[in-house]
Design a protein around this motif. Structure first.
Motif, mmCIF file in Angstrom:
data_model
loop_
_atom_site.group_PDB
_atom_site.id
_atom_site.type_symbol
_atom_site.label_atom_id
_atom_site.label_comp_id
_atom_site.label_asym_id
_atom_site.label_seq_id
_atom_site.Cartn_x
_atom_site.Cartn_y
_atom_site.Cartn_z
ATOM 1 N N UNK A 271 0.821 -1.216 0.000
ATOM 2 C CA UNK A 271 0.000 0.000 0.000
ATOM 3 C C UNK A 271 0.853 1.263 0.000
ATOM 4 N N UNK A 272 0.354 2.318 -0.608
ATOM 5 C CA UNK A 272 0.999 3.628 -0.444
ATOM 6 C C UNK A 272 0.899 4.033 1.017
ATOM 7 N N UNK A 273 2.034 4.394 1.619
ATOM 8 C CA UNK A 273 2.017 4.788 3.031
ATOM 9 C C UNK A 273 2.497 6.216 3.245
ATOM 10 N N UNK A 274 3.136 6.800 2.244
ATOM 11 C CA UNK A 274 3.556 8.200 2.352
ATOM 12 C C UNK A 274 2.353 9.056 1.963
ATOM 13 N N UNK A 275 1.518 9.352 2.944
ATOM 14 C CA UNK A 275 0.216 9.960 2.663
ATOM 15 C C UNK A 275 0.320 11.419 2.264
ATOM 16 N N UNK A 276 1.442 12.071 2.533
ATOM 17 C CA UNK A 276 1.586 13.476 2.147
ATOM 18 C C UNK A 276 1.536 13.659 0.633
ATOM 19 N N UNK A 277 1.830 12.608 -0.127
ATOM 20 C CA UNK A 277 1.777 12.748 -1.577
ATOM 21 C C UNK A 277 0.350 12.947 -2.063
ATOM 22 N N UNK A 278 -0.646 12.504 -1.256
ATOM 23 C CA UNK A 278 -2.051 12.699 -1.601
ATOM 24 C C UNK A 278 -2.709 13.767 -0.733
ATOM 25 N N UNK A 279 -2.239 13.843 0.529
ATOM 26 C CA UNK A 279 -2.841 14.744 1.518
ATOM 27 C C UNK A 279 -1.718 15.449 2.273
ATOM 28 N N UNK A 280 -1.375 16.667 1.880
ATOM 29 C CA UNK A 280 -0.243 17.369 2.491
ATOM 30 C C UNK A 280 -0.345 17.508 4.009
ATOM 31 N N UNK A 281 -1.571 17.461 4.531
ATOM 32 C CA UNK A 281 -1.763 17.635 5.977
ATOM 33 C C UNK A 281 -1.494 16.353 6.765
ATOM 34 N N UNK A 282 -1.264 15.238 6.080
ATOM 35 C CA UNK A 282 -1.093 13.955 6.761
ATOM 36 C C UNK A 282 0.206 13.928 7.568
ATOM 37 N N UNK A 283 0.185 13.332 8.769
ATOM 38 C CA UNK A 283 1.423 13.198 9.552
ATOM 39 C C UNK A 283 2.281 12.062 9.017
ATOM 40 N N UNK A 284 3.489 11.931 9.550
ATOM 41 C CA UNK A 284 4.409 10.891 9.062
ATOM 42 C C UNK A 284 4.407 9.664 9.971
ATOM 43 N N UNK A 285 3.281 9.391 10.631
ATOM 44 C CA UNK A 285 3.245 8.314 11.623
ATOM 45 C C UNK A 285 3.512 6.943 10.993
ATOM 46 N N UNK A 286 3.085 6.755 9.748
ATOM 47 C CA UNK A 286 3.226 5.423 9.156
ATOM 48 C C UNK A 286 4.667 5.118 8.796
ATOM 49 N N UNK A 287 5.358 6.054 8.134
ATOM 50 C CA UNK A 287 6.761 5.795 7.809
ATOM 51 C C UNK A 287 7.614 5.674 9.078
ATOM 52 N N UNK A 288 7.218 6.411 10.128
ATOM 53 C CA UNK A 288 7.910 6.265 11.410
ATOM 54 C C UNK A 288 7.703 4.870 11.981
ATOM 55 N N UNK A 289 6.461 4.376 11.891
ATOM 56 C CA UNK A 289 6.152 3.045 12.419
ATOM 57 C C UNK A 289 6.898 1.966 11.647
ATOM 58 N N UNK A 290 6.995 2.108 10.322
ATOM 59 C CA UNK A 290 7.727 1.128 9.516
ATOM 60 C C UNK A 290 9.203 1.144 9.887
#
Length: 306
Positions: A271-290
């Motif tokens: 799955x796409x996990x870098x959500x800022x590419x779709x939603x600039x307001x998204x935090x980086x919690x997923x890449x941190x968790x990975x």
């Protein structure tokens, strides 16, 4: 044989399609002083001899500390070969070859979800149109037909009649593929994507369908809207689905039925996990968790070696 050696790094086995995600993860790992390299499986040479199994990029031997499996579609088979070989050589792999194969196969996705009692949707699948007439009394239309191995909403077709289903089954059989169909459900103009890392829900977003359309895939024009607080029901069903597929990195698609029940559409293992590419307001919690999961696995391997 005289070669250079690169070791102690995280290898992302992937092509360029999800480069933004992999670059974001590489930057996060760099902040923890962990080196990362993305390599297409086509660029790796394996050298198996009585002295052991070795892997190369050109004449540079690679000895990764961990491999992140991110292979699908045209590179799935060769990528799986490498992931199995790395894992059997004692290198930790996330997600594994088996997880990626089953996760990218809708037939096996559905089999696992139903077997383990995860709320899903009925499925009928078979080869050719030969016996479909015998099932006419059991099927209610419309149905949704999907290609068993596909991504981004490719070849998703609303089926309004038995004739169309038979035509699709006949067409897919010409390409040595089975048909796969589920009931069509009226729903809100959205579905839900929950991303789970190490079987824990970390982030999520709604996918709203474009005007006049019923599919919600972002690749086909769906609009993502961040979920700021994932409720316990969403988290619970997504985490169970990820565990069933053995997917330590997973994007679980959920649908809200007219009665308000949540059901799993499918479990995505790349799955796409870098959500800022779709939603600039998204935090980086997923890449941190990975990144934290990867570092934890690397430390476990080091401790086992010592």
């Amino acid at each position: 044989m005289s070669t250079d050696i690169k070791e102690g790094f995280v290898l992302i086995l992937a092509n360029e399609e999800d480069k933004k995600d992999h670059d974001a993860l590489a930057e996060t790992l760099k902040s923890y002083s962990v080196d990362c390299l993305t390599v297409n499986p086509k660029d790796i040479t394996s050298y198996f001899t009585e002295d052991g199994n070795r892997f190369f990029i050109g004449k540079c031997e690679i000895k990764p500390a961990l491999v992140l499996g991110w292979v699908f579609e045209d590179i799935l088979r060769m990528g799986m070969n490498l992931l199995y070989a790395f894992e059997r050589s004692g290198i930790p792999v996330i997600n594994t070859a088996e997880t990626l194969f089953c996760g990218q196969n809708k037939y096996l996705n559905s089999e696992a979800l139903h077997r383990e009692g995860i709320p899903h949707f009925p499925v009928i699948s078979g080869y050719s149109d030969r016996y479909l007439d015998e099932w006419s009394g059991d099927l209610k239309y419309p149905l949704v037909h999907k290609q068993i191995v596909s991504a981004g909403g490719q070849a998703v077709i609303k089926v309004d009649s038995p004739i169309l289903l038979k035509d699709l089954a006949r067409t897919f059989a010409q390409y040595n593929e089975s048909f796969y169909a589920q009931p069509y459900y009226e729903k809100p103009d959205r579905d839900i994507r929950i991303i789970c890392i190490n079987f824990k829900a970390t982030s999520g977003f709604y996918k709203y369908s474009p005007a006049g359309e019923w599919v919600t895939n972002v690749a086909r024009g769906g609009k993502p809207v961040l979920i700021e607080h994932i409720d316990s029901q969403m988290a619970s069903i997504a985490e169970k689905a990820a565990k069933v597929m053995g997917a330590r990195i997973a994007g679980i698609d959920l649908l809200e039925t007219p009665s308000g029940e949540l059901r799993v559409l499918e479990v995505n293992t790349c799955p796409n996990f870098y959500l800022k590419q779709f939603m600039p307001e998204a935090p980086d919690v997923t890449e941190q968790a990975i990144a934290k999961m990867i570092i934890h696995e690397m430390k476990k391997t080091e401790e086992n070696v010592l």
